[in-house]
Design a protein around this motif. Structure first.
Motif, PDB file in Angstrom:
ATOM      1  N   GLU A 180       0.842  -1.194   0.000  1.00  0.00           N
ATOM      2  CA  GLU A 180       0.000   0.000   0.000  1.00  0.00           C
ATOM      3  C   GLU A 180       0.879   1.247   0.000  1.00  0.00           C
ATOM      4  O   GLU A 180       2.002   1.242   0.475  1.00  0.00           O
ATOM      5  CB  GLU A 180      -0.923   0.004   1.206  1.00  0.00           C
ATOM      6  CG  GLU A 180      -0.170  -0.103   2.528  1.00  0.00           C
ATOM      7  CD  GLU A 180      -1.121  -0.035   3.698  1.00  0.00           C
ATOM      8  OE1 GLU A 180      -1.491   1.091   4.054  1.00  0.00           O
ATOM      9  OE2 GLU A 180      -1.475  -1.089   4.240  1.00  0.00           O
ATOM     10  N   SER A 181       0.316   2.304  -0.558  1.00  0.00           N
ATOM     11  CA  SER A 181       1.112   3.498  -0.732  1.00  0.00           C
ATOM     12  C   SER A 181       0.523   4.651   0.056  1.00  0.00           C
ATOM     13  O   SER A 181      -0.679   4.755   0.217  1.00  0.00           O
ATOM     14  CB  SER A 181       1.164   3.784  -2.235  1.00  0.00           C
ATOM     15  OG  SER A 181       1.424   5.107  -2.481  1.00  0.00           O
ATOM     16  N   LYS A 182       1.377   5.495   0.583  1.00  0.00           N
ATOM     17  CA  LYS A 182       0.907   6.529   1.508  1.00  0.00           C
ATOM     18  C   LYS A 182       0.920   7.921   0.868  1.00  0.00           C
ATOM     19  O   LYS A 182       1.494   8.132  -0.189  1.00  0.00           O
ATOM     20  CB  LYS A 182       1.817   6.540   2.742  1.00  0.00           C
ATOM     21  CG  LYS A 182       1.812   5.208   3.485  1.00  0.00           C
ATOM     22  CD  LYS A 182       1.599   5.427   4.959  1.00  0.00           C
ATOM     23  CE  LYS A 182       0.916   4.237   5.619  1.00  0.00           C
ATOM     24  NZ  LYS A 182       1.579   2.963   5.460  1.00  0.00           N
ATOM     25  N   ILE A 183       0.293   8.851   1.561  1.00  0.00           N
ATOM     26  CA  ILE A 183       0.286  10.249   1.117  1.00  0.00           C
ATOM     27  C   ILE A 183       1.692  10.841   1.280  1.00  0.00           C
ATOM     28  O   ILE A 183       2.389  10.571   2.259  1.00  0.00           O
ATOM     29  CB  ILE A 183      -0.723  11.065   1.966  1.00  0.00           C
ATOM     30  CG1 ILE A 183      -2.156  10.696   1.580  1.00  0.00           C
ATOM     31  CG2 ILE A 183      -0.490  12.567   1.841  1.00  0.00           C
ATOM     32  CD1 ILE A 183      -2.625  11.252   0.265  1.00  0.00           C
ATOM     33  N   ARG A 184       2.093  11.628   0.274  1.00  0.00           N
ATOM     34  CA  ARG A 184       3.394  12.288   0.318  1.00  0.00           C
ATOM     35  C   ARG A 184       3.215  13.624   1.007  1.00  0.00           C
ATOM     36  O   ARG A 184       2.513  14.499   0.490  1.00  0.00           O
ATOM     37  CB  ARG A 184       3.835  12.553  -1.124  1.00  0.00           C
ATOM     38  CG  ARG A 184       5.146  11.981  -1.477  1.00  0.00           C
ATOM     39  CD  ARG A 184       5.518  12.032  -2.924  1.00  0.00           C
ATOM     40  NE  ARG A 184       4.766  12.880  -3.824  1.00  0.00           N
ATOM     41  CZ  ARG A 184       4.675  12.654  -5.135  1.00  0.00           C
ATOM     42  NH1 ARG A 184       5.276  11.618  -5.672  1.00  0.00           N
ATOM     43  NH2 ARG A 184       3.995  13.452  -5.917  1.00  0.00           N
ATOM     44  N   TYR A 185       3.777  13.790   2.174  1.00  0.00           N
ATOM     45  CA  TYR A 185       3.597  15.061   2.872  1.00  0.00           C
ATOM     46  C   TYR A 185       4.708  16.033   2.498  1.00  0.00           C
ATOM     47  O   TYR A 185       5.843  15.631   2.248  1.00  0.00           O
ATOM     48  CB  TYR A 185       3.555  14.848   4.382  1.00  0.00           C
ATOM     49  CG  TYR A 185       2.327  14.088   4.822  1.00  0.00           C
ATOM     50  CD1 TYR A 185       1.071  14.692   4.773  1.00  0.00           C
ATOM     51  CD2 TYR A 185       2.420  12.768   5.240  1.00  0.00           C
ATOM     52  CE1 TYR A 185      -0.066  13.993   5.152  1.00  0.00           C
ATOM     53  CE2 TYR A 185       1.284  12.055   5.625  1.00  0.00           C
ATOM     54  CZ  TYR A 185       0.053  12.680   5.578  1.00  0.00           C
ATOM     55  OH  TYR A 185      -1.070  11.992   5.947  1.00  0.00           O
ATOM     56  N   ALA A 186       4.345  17.314   2.489  1.00  0.00           N
ATOM     57  CA  ALA A 186       5.337  18.343   2.175  1.00  0.00           C
ATOM     58  C   ALA A 186       6.285  18.484   3.352  1.00  0.00           C
ATOM     59  O   ALA A 186       5.868  18.384   4.500  1.00  0.00           O
ATOM     60  CB  ALA A 186       4.635  19.670   1.918  1.00  0.00           C
ATOM     61  N   PRO A 187       7.579  18.671   3.079  1.00  0.00           N
ATOM     62  CA  PRO A 187       8.531  18.883   4.176  1.00  0.00           C
ATOM     63  C   PRO A 187       8.131  20.114   4.987  1.00  0.00           C
ATOM     64  O   PRO A 187       8.269  20.140   6.212  1.00  0.00           O
ATOM     65  CB  PRO A 187       9.867  19.092   3.457  1.00  0.00           C
ATOM     66  CG  PRO A 187       9.583  19.156   1.998  1.00  0.00           C
ATOM     67  CD  PRO A 187       8.200  18.689   1.753  1.00  0.00           C
ATOM     68  N   LYS A 188       7.647  21.102   4.274  1.00  0.00           N
ATOM     69  CA  LYS A 188       7.202  22.311   4.983  1.00  0.00           C
ATOM     70  C   LYS A 188       5.700  22.464   4.729  1.00  0.00           C
ATOM     71  O   LYS A 188       5.283  22.636   3.599  1.00  0.00           O
ATOM     72  CB  LYS A 188       7.978  23.518   4.409  1.00  0.00           C
ATOM     73  CG  LYS A 188       7.737  24.794   5.135  1.00  0.00           C
ATOM     74  CD  LYS A 188       8.724  25.868   4.634  1.00  0.00           C
ATOM     75  CE  LYS A 188       8.215  27.269   4.947  1.00  0.00           C
ATOM     76  NZ  LYS A 188       7.457  27.866   3.864  1.00  0.00           N
ATOM     77  N   PRO A 189       4.865  22.350   5.770  1.00  0.00           N
ATOM     78  CA  PRO A 189       3.422  22.400   5.575  1.00  0.00           C
ATOM     79  C   PRO A 189       2.995  23.744   4.974  1.00  0.00           C
ATOM     80  O   PRO A 189       3.732  24.721   5.121  1.00  0.00           O
ATOM     81  CB  PRO A 189       2.845  22.228   6.977  1.00  0.00           C
ATOM     82  CG  PRO A 189       4.003  21.896   7.867  1.00  0.00           C
ATOM     83  CD  PRO A 189       5.260  22.224   7.160  1.00  0.00           C
ATOM     84  N   PRO A 190       1.856  23.831   4.368  1.00  0.00           N
ATOM     85  CA  PRO A 190       0.876  22.740   4.256  1.00  0.00           C
ATOM     86  C   PRO A 190       1.133  21.816   3.064  1.00  0.00           C
ATOM     87  O   PRO A 190       1.668  22.235   2.056  1.00  0.00           O
ATOM     88  CB  PRO A 190      -0.437  23.492   4.043  1.00  0.00           C
ATOM     89  CG  PRO A 190      -0.032  24.749   3.333  1.00  0.00           C
ATOM     90  CD  PRO A 190       1.342  25.102   3.837  1.00  0.00           C
ATOM     91  N   THR A 191       0.727  20.557   3.233  1.00  0.00           N
ATOM     92  CA  THR A 191       0.680  19.611   2.125  1.00  0.00           C
ATOM     93  C   THR A 191      -0.569  19.915   1.306  1.00  0.00           C
ATOM     94  O   THR A 191      -1.652  20.007   1.865  1.00  0.00           O
ATOM     95  CB  THR A 191       0.586  18.172   2.671  1.00  0.00           C
ATOM     96  OG1 THR A 191       1.737  17.910   3.464  1.00  0.00           O
ATOM     97  CG2 THR A 191       0.496  17.163   1.537  1.00  0.00           C
ATOM     98  N   VAL A 192      -0.371  20.106   0.011  1.00  0.00           N
ATOM     99  CA  VAL A 192      -1.524  20.437  -0.826  1.00  0.00           C
ATOM    100  C   VAL A 192      -1.911  19.234  -1.683  1.00  0.00           C
ATOM    101  O   VAL A 192      -1.056  18.614  -2.321  1.00  0.00           O
ATOM    102  CB  VAL A 192      -1.220  21.655  -1.726  1.00  0.00           C
ATOM    103  CG1 VAL A 192      -2.408  21.960  -2.639  1.00  0.00           C
ATOM    104  CG2 VAL A 192      -0.887  22.872  -0.864  1.00  0.00           C
ATOM    105  N   ILE A 193      -3.186  18.890  -1.639  1.00  0.00           N
ATOM    106  CA  ILE A 193      -3.697  17.734  -2.376  1.00  0.00           C
ATOM    107  C   ILE A 193      -4.802  18.198  -3.321  1.00  0.00           C
ATOM    108  O   ILE A 193      -5.739  18.868  -2.912  1.00  0.00           O
ATOM    109  CB  ILE A 193      -4.268  16.672  -1.407  1.00  0.00           C
ATOM    110  CG1 ILE A 193      -3.173  16.182  -0.461  1.00  0.00           C
ATOM    111  CG2 ILE A 193      -4.885  15.506  -2.172  1.00  0.00           C
ATOM    112  CD1 ILE A 193      -3.681  15.317   0.669  1.00  0.00           C
ATOM    113  N   MET A 194      -4.643  17.854  -4.588  1.00  0.00           N
ATOM    114  CA  MET A 194      -5.631  18.246  -5.585  1.00  0.00           C
ATOM    115  C   MET A 194      -6.390  16.998  -6.023  1.00  0.00           C
ATOM    116  O   MET A 194      -5.775  15.980  -6.344  1.00  0.00           O
ATOM    117  CB  MET A 194      -4.837  18.797  -6.772  1.00  0.00           C
ATOM    118  CG  MET A 194      -5.415  19.957  -7.482  1.00  0.00           C
ATOM    119  SD  MET A 194      -4.127  20.528  -8.671  1.00  0.00           S
ATOM    120  CE  MET A 194      -5.116  20.506 -10.140  1.00  0.00           C
ATOM    121  N   LEU A 195      -7.704  17.052  -6.024  1.00  0.00           N
ATOM    122  CA  LEU A 195      -8.499  15.924  -6.492  1.00  0.00           C
ATOM    123  C   LEU A 195      -9.083  16.244  -7.864  1.00  0.00           C
ATOM    124  O   LEU A 195      -9.732  17.274  -8.041  1.00  0.00           O
ATOM    125  CB  LEU A 195      -9.635  15.613  -5.519  1.00  0.00           C
ATOM    126  CG  LEU A 195      -9.221  15.171  -4.115  1.00  0.00           C
ATOM    127  CD1 LEU A 195     -10.451  14.876  -3.274  1.00  0.00           C
ATOM    128  CD2 LEU A 195      -8.315  13.959  -4.160  1.00  0.00           C
TER     129      LEU A 195
END
Lengths: 448, 279
Positions: free
Chosen positions: A90-105
């Motif tokens: 299973e694969s996980k969400i890639r978080y940004a080293p410096k928040p915020p992590t931006v996710i586009m759907l």
């Protein structure tokens, strides 16, 4: 229809019995059925073609392991190949080293982006993160309102603008808002669009340039057919997707789109939507998906589980008794205990090939309560009664009912069922297939 | 005889159009028969084979069937389907079509489950010029259907269109709820619902058959609206549905605009499947 397919597969595999190595003919015969299975599961035509030729290369000449028939061996290879193709782990969400992590759907109309956005936000919130939802679908009537309502329901802030505003600007402001509020995750819901709509695809491209998301996730309906490859490859070419979310897996679609999208984009499936409730979002398990697409159930793990839990000596003993129809309520009690060791029954049932495809099986629920009741009834019998149920007369029935806290009718029902099973066993005598059928019937009365 | 390579190509096209392997095989063996009968065995002409295949497809789909209309009183149309196929949009477009014919149209917002579905329908109601009967989110859909029928009778409206909540056909309770809504409508207006349209996404694969089957079992679907045909999906599963369940396709959706709803044309549909081959 699917049930027939499983039966056909098993029929083919029965023919391939007792040979040491997989011959080309064995493999081809089996793969013909696998091909149909995959096409019926909506795996793309070309993906199937490539897949089949890969498996063929791997399977021909390979050793058949001692515990498996050649047919099972082919399934095992197909299964592991499928699992591997879908990403191994299973694969996980890639978080940004410096928040915020931006996710586009992103995705087609009606694939479930807005619902998924809210589910994701809820998941992040539960993990202790601080998400923000951005309503950048300013086109579909009431899409903003939909996200606002969902956001309120889960207690997550929603950034929104007026309907008709420029979505790129909304997304950009949304991310700024997220930074301002100290949010660590920003989820941007976009308008559904066709992959062939050049203007709208270009719009997504500009949005991506402006907000620079860590994740661009394509939301794909699990019921999608052959077209999944066109959709996935178009979105991937434009946006370089980071992954896929597969929705509506709570239906009875076999979900071949999972394999198709993976094959043409190489991008992992990160989550699956499994219901209308806000918490119905789960990590993706390639192995489970492989079995589902193949329509063979989780047969390998069923075997594993059964082997681990089952007392071999008792199994042999039981088999002998079944042969001679000397099956007593005592054996029955044993069997129940063994089954319970394997885990919750409905979980076991789901692993049986084809079970999920049987009409009405979706709402089939094992009544564990009923099962416990049966156990209690048997426990309230004397050893003699268990070995010799004929002696259970009216007054014994009343005593047993009192002892187990059930009604006399329940005791009657159990004895009736038991006699039916026994009758079947007698009827089928020692035949292997018939015995198996009878054993299955022995379990079925306890399903509701 | 045409070489098997061409037949394989046709098979590939049909399967990639989501026709499904069973129906594809049936169609292809059907044309072999057709060609044999017409003594065109020698016809090595690919054109002839393709023509025969298209004819076979058109034959399976049957002649176009118009929407039913009540002999008197309001015509009630229930719009059903799984999530995200385009039910609300279809209701809006359908209302617009009837309004353009000068009819009086009422929408019933019986999707009381999905967040903001009611608001979405209200916007479509405004665009189409149809009144919307609504309750609050979470209320009983059957009660909304009841009120909509009452309003239609009181006003002498020509059409009632009910937008139902999307539901996966495997959720038994939700299917029962749909049955209940249908019953209520039938009690209030004799002969209603006159049409129960299943909205099917053209991108749907083989699961479309399962959807059609379950919805038909629950509420006796009278026709299909095939939506999102403006993409690259061909919606070939309707062939299997027509073939095994005898549910006709009545309308198609070809865009997001209010005018983007057309009558289904089997010949156009058959041509579209082989569009890439012809090009």
């Amino acid at each position: 229809m699917f049930e027939n397919l499983t039966q056909r597969l098993q029929e083919t595999f029965r023919k391939l019995r007792g040979k040491g190595k997989l011959s080309e003919a064995d493999v081809e015969e089996a793969l013909r059925e696998i091909r149909i299975a995959l096409l019926e599961a909506d795996v793309n035509f070309k993906v199937v073609r490539d897949f089949i030729s890969n498996v063929k290369m791997r399977a021909v000449g390979s050793e058949v392991s001692a515990s498996l028939t050649p047919g099972q061996q082919v399934i095992k290879i197909v299964n592991s190949e499928l699992t591997e193709l879908m990403g191994g782990r299973e694969s996980k969400i890639r978080y940004a080293p410096k928040p915020p992590t931006v996710i586009m759907l992103v995705g087609l109309q009606g694939s479930g982006k807005t619902t998924t956005a809210a589910k994701l936000a809820y998941l992040f919130k539960k993990q202790g993160r601080k998400p923000l939802l951005v309503a950048a679908d300013t086109w579909r009537p009431a899409a903003i309102k939909q996200l606002l309502v969902l956001g309120e329901k889960i207690g997550v802030e929603v950034f929104s603008a007026e309907e008709g505003e420029d979505p790129v600007e909304v997304a950009s402001k949304g991310v700024d808002r997220g930074k301002f509020l100290g949010c660590d995750t920003v989820i941007v819901d976009t308008r559904g669009r066709l992959h062939v709509d050049d203007d709208l695809m270009a719009e997504l491209g500009s949005m991506q340039k402006v907000i620079m998301p860590q994740e661009v996730l394509l939301v794909v309906d699990a019921m999608t057919g052959q077209d999944a490859v066109n959709v996935a490859s178009s979105f991937d070419e434009r946006l370089e997707l980071s992954g896929v979310i597969l929705t509506k897996l709570d239906g009875d679609a076999r979900g071949g789109a999972a394999l198709s999208t993976r094959a043409v984009t190489g991008k992992p499936i990160k989550f699956v939507g499994v219901g209308e409730k806000i918490d119905a979002l789960e990590p993706f398990h390639p192995d489970r998906m492989a079995s589902r697409i193949l329509g063979m159930g989780d047969i390998l793990s069923l075997i594993e589980k059964a082997e681990a839990a089952y007392d071999k000596d008792k199994a042999v003993e039981l088999r002998e008794k079944l042969k001679t129809a000397e099956f007593t309520l005592e054996d029955f009690q044993d069997q129940l205990e063994q089954m319970q060791k394997m885990g919750p029954l409905d979980e076991i049932l789901r692993m049986i090939p084809g079970m999920s495809r049987i009409k009405g099986a979706a709402d089939l629920q094992v009544d564990e309560h009923h099962l416990r009741q049966i156990e209690a009834i048997i426990n309230s019998m004397t050893p003699e009664e268990r070995r010799n149920p004929e002696i259970i007369d009216g007054s014994r029935r009343r005593r047993i009912a009192r002892g187990s806290g059930v009604r006399v009718q329940d005791v009657n029902a159990l004895l009736r069922q038991f006699n039916q099973v026994k009758g079947l066993l007698k009827q089928f005598g020692g035949g292997g297939k018939a015995k198996r059928r009878a054993m299955r019937k022995g379990i079925i009365p306890f399903l509701q | 005889m045409v070489d098997s390579e061409f037949l394989e190509e046709l098979e590939a096209i049909l399967i990639q159009a989501d026709v499904g392997i069973n129906t594809t095989e049936r169609l292809l063996s059907g044309i072999s028969e057709r060609l044999k009968e017409s003594r065109q065995r020698e016809a090595s002409d690919e054109e002839v084979v393709l023509r025969a295949l298209k004819d076979e497809i058109v034959a399976v789909l049957g002649p176009p069937e118009p929407l039913r209309k009540a002999e008197e009183g309001p015509t009630v149309i229930m719009v059903v389907g799984v999530n995200g196929t385009g039910k609300t949009t279809t209701v809006g477009k359908l209302g617009h079509r009837f309004r353009a014919q000068g009819a009086d149209v009422i929408f019933g917002a019986t999707d009381t489950f999905r967040a903001a579905a009611i608001e979405q329908l209200e916007i479509w109601g405004e665009r189409a010029g149809a009144r919307v009967i609504r309750h609050e989110e979470g209320h009983d859909p059957a009660a909304v259907a009841y009120d909509t029928c009452q309003a239609a009778k009181a006003r002498g409206a020509d059409y009632v269109i009910l937008d139902t909540a999307g539901r996966l056909h495997t959720h038994v309770n939700l299917m029962r709820e749909l049955e209940k809504t249908k019953r209520v409508v039938g009690r209030e207006i004799p002969g209603a619902p006159h049409e129960i349209l299943l909205v099917l996404d053209a991108t749907a694969g083989q699961n479309g058959l399962s959807q059609a089957k379950t919805f038909r079992e629950a509420v006796d679907v009278t026709g299909i609206v095939l939506t999102k045909l403006d993409g690259t999906a061909k919606g070939g599963i309707v062939l299997a549905i027509r073939d095994s369940l005898e549910i006709p396709v009545k309308l198609i959706g070809i865009g997001e605009g209010i005018d983007d709803l057309r009558d289904f044309d089997p010949i156009e549909f058959a041509d579209a499947i082989f569009y890439d081959l012809d090009a």
